[in-house]
Write an enzyme that holds these catalytic residues in place. Structure first.
Site, PDB file in Angstrom:
ATOM      1  N   GLY A 141       4.332   0.511   4.238  1.00  9.27           N
ATOM      2  CA  GLY A 141       3.575  -0.841   3.317  1.00  9.27           C
ATOM      3  C   GLY A 141       3.252  -1.942   4.307  1.00  9.27           C
ATOM      4  CB  THR A 174      -0.223  -5.910   1.499  1.00  8.26           C
ATOM      5  OG1 THR A 174       0.520  -4.813   1.112  1.00  8.26           O
ATOM      6  CG2 THR A 174      -1.720  -5.551   1.376  1.00  8.26           C
ATOM      7  CE1 TYR A 227      16.056  -5.084  -8.288  1.00  7.40           C
ATOM      8  CE2 TYR A 227      15.391  -7.120  -8.079  1.00  7.40           C
ATOM      9  CZ  TYR A 227      15.206  -5.766  -7.891  1.00  7.40           C
ATOM     10  OH  TYR A 227      13.892  -5.464  -8.188  1.00  7.40           O
ATOM     11  N   PRO A 272      16.267  -9.455   0.305  1.00  6.16           N
ATOM     12  CG  PRO A 272      13.986  -9.132   0.784  1.00  6.16           C
ATOM     13  CD  PRO A 272      15.478  -8.620   0.468  1.00  6.16           C
ATOM     14  NE  ARG A 315       2.589  -3.621  -9.117  1.00  8.33           N
ATOM     15  CZ  ARG A 315       1.685  -3.938  -7.997  1.00  8.33           C
ATOM     16  NH1 ARG A 315       1.949  -5.014  -7.027  1.00  8.33           N
ATOM     17  NH2 ARG A 315       0.755  -3.210  -7.870  1.00  8.33           N
TER      18      ARG A 315
HETATM   19  N1  COA Z   1       5.532  -1.127 -17.772  1.00 11.87           N
HETATM   20  C1  COA Z   1       6.000   0.154 -17.984  1.00 11.87           C
HETATM   21  N2  COA Z   1       5.534   1.229 -17.483  1.00 11.87           N
HETATM   22  C2  COA Z   1       4.732   1.051 -16.250  1.00 11.87           C
HETATM   23  C3  COA Z   1       4.293  -0.080 -16.093  1.00 11.87           C
HETATM   24  C4  COA Z   1       4.816  -1.092 -16.547  1.00 11.87           C
HETATM   25  N3  COA Z   1       4.323  -2.365 -16.303  1.00 11.87           N
HETATM   26  N4  COA Z   1       3.583   0.224 -14.878  1.00 11.87           N
HETATM   27  C5  COA Z   1       3.275   1.549 -14.606  1.00 11.87           C
HETATM   28  N5  COA Z   1       4.329   2.196 -15.563  1.00 11.87           N
HETATM   29  C6  COA Z   1       4.352   3.810 -15.869  1.00 11.87           C
HETATM   30  C7  COA Z   1       2.947   4.420 -16.224  1.00 11.87           C
HETATM   31  O1  COA Z   1       2.688   4.139 -17.578  1.00 11.87           O
HETATM   32  C8  COA Z   1       3.267   5.595 -15.637  1.00 11.87           C
HETATM   33  O2  COA Z   1       4.052   6.370 -16.598  1.00 11.87           O
HETATM   34  P1  COA Z   1       3.346   7.453 -17.859  1.00 11.87           P
HETATM   35  O3  COA Z   1       2.617   8.297 -16.891  1.00 11.87           O
HETATM   36  O4  COA Z   1       4.484   7.922 -18.397  1.00 11.87           O
HETATM   37  O5  COA Z   1       2.698   6.493 -18.500  1.00 11.87           O
HETATM   38  C9  COA Z   1       4.328   5.565 -14.332  1.00 11.87           C
HETATM   39  O6  COA Z   1       4.818   4.181 -14.490  1.00 11.87           O
HETATM   40  C10 COA Z   1       3.331   5.713 -13.020  1.00 11.87           C
HETATM   41  O7  COA Z   1       2.129   4.691 -13.108  1.00 11.87           O
HETATM   42  P2  COA Z   1       0.981   4.883 -12.301  1.00 11.87           P
HETATM   43  O8  COA Z   1       0.149   3.637 -12.398  1.00 11.87           O
HETATM   44  O9  COA Z   1       0.395   6.410 -12.497  1.00 11.87           O
HETATM   45  O10 COA Z   1       1.790   4.970 -11.005  1.00 11.87           O
HETATM   46  P3  COA Z   1       1.449   4.775  -9.639  1.00 11.87           P
HETATM   47  O11 COA Z   1       2.114   5.629  -8.811  1.00 11.87           O
HETATM   48  O12 COA Z   1      -0.021   4.855  -9.342  1.00 11.87           O
HETATM   49  O13 COA Z   1       2.130   3.390  -9.439  1.00 11.87           O
HETATM   50  C11 COA Z   1       3.839   1.868  -9.533  1.00 11.87           C
HETATM   51  C12 COA Z   1       3.297   3.101  -8.891  1.00 11.87           C
HETATM   52  C13 COA Z   1       3.955   1.914 -11.061  1.00 11.87           C
HETATM   53  C14 COA Z   1       5.222   1.413  -9.065  1.00 11.87           C
HETATM   54  C15 COA Z   1       2.701   0.606  -9.095  1.00 11.87           C
HETATM   55  O14 COA Z   1       3.100  -0.556  -9.870  1.00 11.87           O
HETATM   56  C16 COA Z   1       2.440   0.424  -7.737  1.00 11.87           C
HETATM   57  O15 COA Z   1       1.710   1.089  -7.394  1.00 11.87           O
HETATM   58  N6  COA Z   1       3.224  -0.639  -7.334  1.00 11.87           N
HETATM   59  C17 COA Z   1       3.239  -0.702  -5.732  1.00 11.87           C
HETATM   60  C18 COA Z   1       3.141  -2.052  -5.408  1.00 11.87           C
HETATM   61  C19 COA Z   1       4.172  -2.891  -5.797  1.00 11.87           C
HETATM   62  O16 COA Z   1       4.989  -2.513  -6.812  1.00 11.87           O
HETATM   63  N7  COA Z   1       4.568  -3.760  -4.963  1.00 11.87           N
HETATM   64  C20 COA Z   1       5.738  -4.750  -5.447  1.00 11.87           C
HETATM   65  C21 COA Z   1       6.973  -4.571  -5.011  1.00 11.87           C
HETATM   66  S1  COA Z   1       8.068  -5.449  -4.932  1.00 11.87           S
END
Ligand code: COA
Length: 286
Positions: free
Chosen positions: A24, A27, A156, A197, A208
């Protein structure tokens, strides 16, 4: 000068001769650590899902006089992780530092989570950390390379937290992994530590987790330091922990949160928010 401005306690070439893989790393906090480690002399291996930020960060490191390479991979996919690790080693030479920084998180009431939502976050945070750790650890044990692993967890991880259940469960697992492997792999010269952190503003996390400026203010108000952390400060601590200067620190998770989690934990800490007439509460002098 802002109170967040820091003076470095680190030697300018602290990480020369080392190569750090930062997941990661394109960014946010990952980029902050990558740029700082690069400035401290380390060669930087970046991985992440999207090519564009990785290429941009690698270029920024090169522009500053450092050496960097990148490979795309989703840490949930063990084969892709191994391929990325091999490609990065091929380009930069032996890697001896791993920062498990890649994470996924979102706010949701737990009763509204789907199995896939839970699995996505746990897959990135817990399984992903394991996949990268395994790729590096196996190589280091096989070749007798001493290595340092740094896991980015969260405060947490030990208290749990409402509305981020998958992340809390996964980070608690990473905490256990940190302590388990610090012992098991210690004899191979592999050190495993972590940083927990509190809130540090980055686009990925704050978009988010702090969807409302009012929420941001509430969070800030309960931090004894009176402010959020900065990614520059995190990078300083991370650089120290992965460096040979921290050789005797093993299995440690350093809390890095301006005092935030203890503020929420102490029984009487909320009195800070009240105007208590302390003098009137004292018994009269005899
Ligand atoms: N609330 C509830 N469910 C959620 C959600 C939310 N805000 N965001 C995603 N989901 C669920 C989706 O609905 C999906 O479930 P489903 O197939 O049953 O509907 C599942 O999570 C996967 O979502 P998807 O977008 O296909 O997954 P992804 O692999 O592309 O993304 C995440 C992974 C969801 C963790 C996405 O937020 C991400 O890419 N995060 C990376 C960066 C990040 O989070 N940074 C912060 C770190 S502190």
């Amino acid at each position: 000068m802002s109170r967040a401005n820091i003076t470095s306690a680190l030697k300018p070439d602290l990480l020369r001769g080392h190569t750090a893989w930062i997941t990661g790393g394109g960014t946010g906090l990952g980029r902050g650590m990558a740029e700082r480690f690069g400035a401290l002399g380390a060669k930087i291996a970046l991985s992440g899902r999207r090519e564009e930020p990785l290429a941009e960060t690698a270029q920024a490191i090169r522009d500053a006089g450092g050496e960097a390479a990148f490979a795309t991979c989703d840490v949930r996919d063990p084969a892709a992780v191994t391929a990325a690790f091999d490609a990065l080693r091929g380009e930069l030479g032996e890697i001896d530092i791993l920062v498990n920084n890649a994470a996924g998180n979102f706010l949701s009431p737990s009763e509204k989570l789907s199995p896939n939502g839970f699995g996505s976050v746990v897959g990135i945070v817990l399984n992903g950390t394991f996949h990268c750790t395994l790729a590096a650890g196996q190589r280091w044990i096989e070749t007798g390379t001493p290595g340092a692993i740094l896991n980015i967890v969260t405060t947490y991880a030990w208290t749990g937290s409402a509305f981020v259940l998958p992340s809390a469960c996964a980070k608690a697992g990473v905490l256990a992994m940190t302590r388990s492997l610090a012992v098991e792999w210690g004899k191979h010269g592999i050190r495993v530590n972590g940083i927990a952190p509190g809130p540090i503003p980055t686009e990925g996390a704050f978009s988010r987790l702090m969807p409302d400026p009012k929420l941001e203010e509430r969070h800030k108000a309960r931090i004894p330091a009176g402010r959020f952390g900065t990614r520059e400060e995190l990078a300083e601590l991370a650089a120290y922990l992965v460096s040979p200067a921290a050789e005797w620190i093993r299995g440690e998770i350093v809390t890095f949160d301006g005092g935030e989690w203890l503020r929420g934990a102490g029984e009487f800490n909320d009195l800070l928010d009240l105007n208590i007439p302390w003098d009137q509460l004292r018994p009269p002098k005899k």
